[in-house]
Design a protein around this motif. Structure first.
Motif, PDB file in Angstrom:
ATOM      1  N   LEU A 102      19.958 -15.565  33.088  1.00 34.46           N
ATOM      2  CA  LEU A 102      20.937 -16.335  32.317  1.00 34.46           C
ATOM      3  C   LEU A 102      21.130 -17.726  32.914  1.00 34.46           C
ATOM      4  O   LEU A 102      21.318 -18.702  32.182  1.00 34.46           O
ATOM      5  CB  LEU A 102      22.280 -15.597  32.290  1.00 34.46           C
ATOM      6  N   ARG A 103      21.086 -17.821  34.236  1.00 33.41           N
ATOM      7  CA  ARG A 103      21.278 -19.123  34.887  1.00 33.41           C
ATOM      8  C   ARG A 103      20.218 -20.132  34.454  1.00 33.41           C
ATOM      9  O   ARG A 103      20.463 -21.339  34.441  1.00 33.41           O
ATOM     10  CB  ARG A 103      21.274 -18.956  36.409  1.00 33.41           C
ATOM     11  N   LEU A 104      19.047 -19.663  34.088  1.00 30.85           N
ATOM     12  CA  LEU A 104      17.974 -20.548  33.653  1.00 30.85           C
ATOM     13  C   LEU A 104      18.317 -21.284  32.361  1.00 30.85           C
ATOM     14  O   LEU A 104      17.686 -22.291  32.037  1.00 30.85           O
ATOM     15  CB  LEU A 104      16.685 -19.750  33.462  1.00 30.85           C
ATOM     16  N   CYS A 105      19.319 -20.795  31.643  1.00 29.08           N
ATOM     17  CA  CYS A 105      19.707 -21.417  30.381  1.00 29.08           C
ATOM     18  C   CYS A 105      20.574 -22.654  30.578  1.00 29.08           C
ATOM     19  O   CYS A 105      20.836 -23.383  29.609  1.00 29.08           O
ATOM     20  CB  CYS A 105      20.472 -20.408  29.511  1.00 29.08           C
ATOM     21  N   TYR A 106      21.023 -22.893  31.805  1.00 32.01           N
ATOM     22  CA  TYR A 106      21.946 -23.999  32.067  1.00 32.01           C
ATOM     23  C   TYR A 106      21.241 -25.155  32.767  1.00 32.01           C
ATOM     24  O   TYR A 106      20.295 -24.945  33.530  1.00 32.01           O
ATOM     25  CB  TYR A 106      23.117 -23.516  32.932  1.00 32.01           C
ATOM     26  N   GLU A 107      21.731 -26.363  32.509  1.00 33.88           N
ATOM     27  CA  GLU A 107      21.125 -27.546  33.111  1.00 33.88           C
ATOM     28  C   GLU A 107      21.502 -27.682  34.578  1.00 33.88           C
ATOM     29  O   GLU A 107      20.721 -28.185  35.376  1.00 33.88           O
ATOM     30  CB  GLU A 107      21.545 -28.799  32.342  1.00 33.88           C
ATOM     31  N   HIS A 108      22.710 -27.289  34.930  1.00 38.35           N
ATOM     32  CA  HIS A 108      23.126 -27.417  36.326  1.00 38.35           C
ATOM     33  C   HIS A 108      23.051 -26.058  37.019  1.00 38.35           C
ATOM     34  O   HIS A 108      23.008 -25.013  36.370  1.00 38.35           O
ATOM     35  CB  HIS A 108      24.543 -27.987  36.437  1.00 38.35           C
ATOM     36  N   TYR A 109      23.044 -26.106  38.340  1.00 34.58           N
ATOM     37  CA  TYR A 109      22.818 -24.915  39.155  1.00 34.58           C
ATOM     38  C   TYR A 109      24.122 -24.473  39.800  1.00 34.58           C
ATOM     39  O   TYR A 109      24.738 -25.217  40.570  1.00 34.58           O
ATOM     40  CB  TYR A 109      21.793 -25.244  40.245  1.00 34.58           C
ATOM     41  N   THR A 110      24.562 -23.269  39.485  1.00 30.43           N
ATOM     42  CA  THR A 110      25.721 -22.674  40.143  1.00 30.43           C
ATOM     43  C   THR A 110      25.242 -21.531  41.022  1.00 30.43           C
ATOM     44  O   THR A 110      24.576 -20.615  40.530  1.00 30.43           O
ATOM     45  CB  THR A 110      26.729 -22.148  39.106  1.00 30.43           C
ATOM     46  N   PRO A 111      25.539 -21.560  42.326  1.00 31.57           N
ATOM     47  CA  PRO A 111      25.088 -20.482  43.218  1.00 31.57           C
ATOM     48  C   PRO A 111      25.658 -19.125  42.837  1.00 31.57           C
ATOM     49  O   PRO A 111      26.781 -19.020  42.324  1.00 31.57           O
ATOM     50  CB  PRO A 111      25.598 -20.929  44.592  1.00 31.57           C
ATOM     51  N   ILE A 112      24.868 -18.092  43.097  1.00 35.05           N
ATOM     52  CA  ILE A 112      25.261 -16.719  42.821  1.00 35.05           C
ATOM     53  C   ILE A 112      25.231 -15.926  44.131  1.00 35.05           C
ATOM     54  O   ILE A 112      24.277 -16.031  44.902  1.00 35.05           O
ATOM     55  CB  ILE A 112      24.302 -16.048  41.818  1.00 35.05           C
ATOM     56  N   ALA A 113      26.284 -15.129  44.368  1.00 36.12           N
ATOM     57  CA  ALA A 113      26.342 -14.259  45.544  1.00 36.12           C
ATOM     58  C   ALA A 113      26.461 -12.808  45.087  1.00 36.12           C
ATOM     59  O   ALA A 113      27.015 -12.522  44.017  1.00 36.12           O
ATOM     60  CB  ALA A 113      27.523 -14.622  46.439  1.00 36.12           C
ATOM     61  N   LEU A 114      25.950 -11.901  45.890  1.00 34.26           N
ATOM     62  CA  LEU A 114      26.111 -10.460  45.644  1.00 34.26           C
ATOM     63  C   LEU A 114      27.103  -9.896  46.648  1.00 34.26           C
ATOM     64  O   LEU A 114      26.978 -10.115  47.850  1.00 34.26           O
ATOM     65  CB  LEU A 114      24.779  -9.733  45.790  1.00 34.26           C
ATOM     66  N   ARG A 115      28.088  -9.156  46.134  1.00 29.61           N
ATOM     67  CA  ARG A 115      29.055  -8.494  47.011  1.00 29.61           C
ATOM     68  C   ARG A 115      28.559  -7.082  47.330  1.00 29.61           C
ATOM     69  O   ARG A 115      28.393  -6.257  46.434  1.00 29.61           O
ATOM     70  CB  ARG A 115      30.440  -8.424  46.363  1.00 29.61           C
ATOM     71  N   LEU A 116      28.337  -6.811  48.614  1.00 30.73           N
ATOM     72  CA  LEU A 116      27.940  -5.473  49.039  1.00 30.73           C
ATOM     73  C   LEU A 116      29.152  -4.552  49.079  1.00 30.73           C
ATOM     74  O   LEU A 116      30.290  -5.006  49.237  1.00 30.73           O
ATOM     75  CB  LEU A 116      27.292  -5.528  50.418  1.00 30.73           C
ATOM     76  N   SER A 117      28.886  -3.265  48.989  1.00 33.96           N
ATOM     77  CA  SER A 117      29.941  -2.259  49.012  1.00 33.96           C
ATOM     78  C   SER A 117      30.083  -1.660  50.411  1.00 33.96           C
ATOM     79  O   SER A 117      29.126  -1.589  51.179  1.00 33.96           O
ATOM     80  CB  SER A 117      29.604  -1.153  48.010  1.00 33.96           C
ATOM     81  N   HIS A 118      31.285  -1.203  50.721  1.00 33.65           N
ATOM     82  CA  HIS A 118      31.482  -0.450  51.958  1.00 33.65           C
ATOM     83  C   HIS A 118      30.602   0.789  51.975  1.00 33.65           C
ATOM     84  O   HIS A 118      30.189   1.256  53.040  1.00 33.65           O
ATOM     85  CB  HIS A 118      32.954  -0.034  52.094  1.00 33.65           C
ATOM     86  N   GLY A 119      30.317   1.334  50.790  1.00 32.22           N
ATOM     87  CA  GLY A 119      29.557   2.564  50.706  1.00 32.22           C
ATOM     88  C   GLY A 119      28.057   2.401  50.818  1.00 32.22           C
ATOM     89  O   GLY A 119      27.339   3.401  50.905  1.00 32.22           O
ATOM     90  N   HIS A 120      27.546   1.177  50.828  1.00 30.92           N
ATOM     91  CA  HIS A 120      26.104   0.985  50.923  1.00 30.92           C
ATOM     92  C   HIS A 120      25.575   1.414  52.292  1.00 30.92           C
ATOM     93  O   HIS A 120      26.114   1.037  53.327  1.00 30.92           O
ATOM     94  CB  HIS A 120      25.739  -0.483  50.695  1.00 30.92           C
TER      95      HIS A 120
END
Length: 221
Positions: free
Chosen positions: A122-140
């Motif tokens: 989806l990010r490829l559809c936008y002209e500007h770049y917004t960083p994406i982070a993944l939140r890990l779980s305590h259970g991982h």
């Protein structure tokens, strides 16, 4: 993908994933304008907010006045593709949080990988770049974290939010410091430990006085 953030220890200025933070200490609060105003008052370097289940677009539009002076991270955990599209233009950082069980059990790895692929595409559809982070779980488990990190490196995820100092340290070791890590802490002791383990930023749920004390501790290190 951006490299590990750099910090001016004396000034506490920090750059992570291409974003400038006045300090590495942030707050995760309820999604209200008043909370965001308070975060500015006692010196948070950023604030993490979770949109309400309804009327997401109007909510995020209402925050833009305060975003000019506060780095805004938006944490999304439901209806990810839709909410990602709604908040993309109005966020400095988007955190994908698939932990629907609130830490009781870890999210399915394959499902999480599919979700990450969806938002990166989806990010490829936008002209500007917004960083994406993944939140890990305590259970991982360690093996699950390794699998997710491998997928994040391949897909272009910019940062990892890790709960607690041990997971912060593990992510840094597994990625050889190439991916910025945001430590998630419930108290000041945990926050200090996350920074000591190498986190570029630390997200806390501290109150105003405890937060100011923590920020002073960071400035003295």
């Amino acid at each position: 993908m951006f490299l590990f953030g750099s910090r001016n220890r004396k000034a506490l200025d920090t750059n992570v994933a291409g974003i400038d933070f006045k300090n590495p200490a942030g707050l995760r609060q309820s999604p209200t304008i008043r909370q965001l105003r308070d975060c500015r008052t006692f010196g948070a370097g950023f604030v993490t907010l979770t949109p309400p289940s309804e009327d997401v677009l109007n909510w995020v539009l209402a925050l833009q006045e305060y975003r000019k002076k506060t780095v805004l991270a938006v944490n999304i955990s439901s209806d990810l593709s839709r909410n990602f599209s709604l908040v993309y233009d109005f966020s400095d950082l988007i955190i994908i949080d698939p932990d629907v069980d609130n830490g009781i059990d870890s999210p399915d790895i394959s499902d999480t990988s599919v979700l990450l692929d969806e938002v990166v595409n989806l990010r490829l559809c936008y002209e500007h770049y917004t960083p994406i982070a993944l939140r890990l779980s305590h259970g991982h488990t360690p093996d699950e974290i390794r699998a997710l990190l491998d997928h994040c490196r391949l897909s272009g995820i910019d940062a990892i939010v890790a709960p607690g100092a041990r997971k912060v340290q593990m992510v840094i070791e597994e990625t050889q410091g190439r991916v910025p890590v945001i430590g998630a802490a419930d108290n000041a002791e945990d926050a200090v430990a996350c920074m000591g383990a190498g986190a570029s930023l630390v997200e806390t749920t501290l109150g105003p006085f405890a937060f100011k004390k923590f920020l002073k501790t960071l400035s003295q290190q």
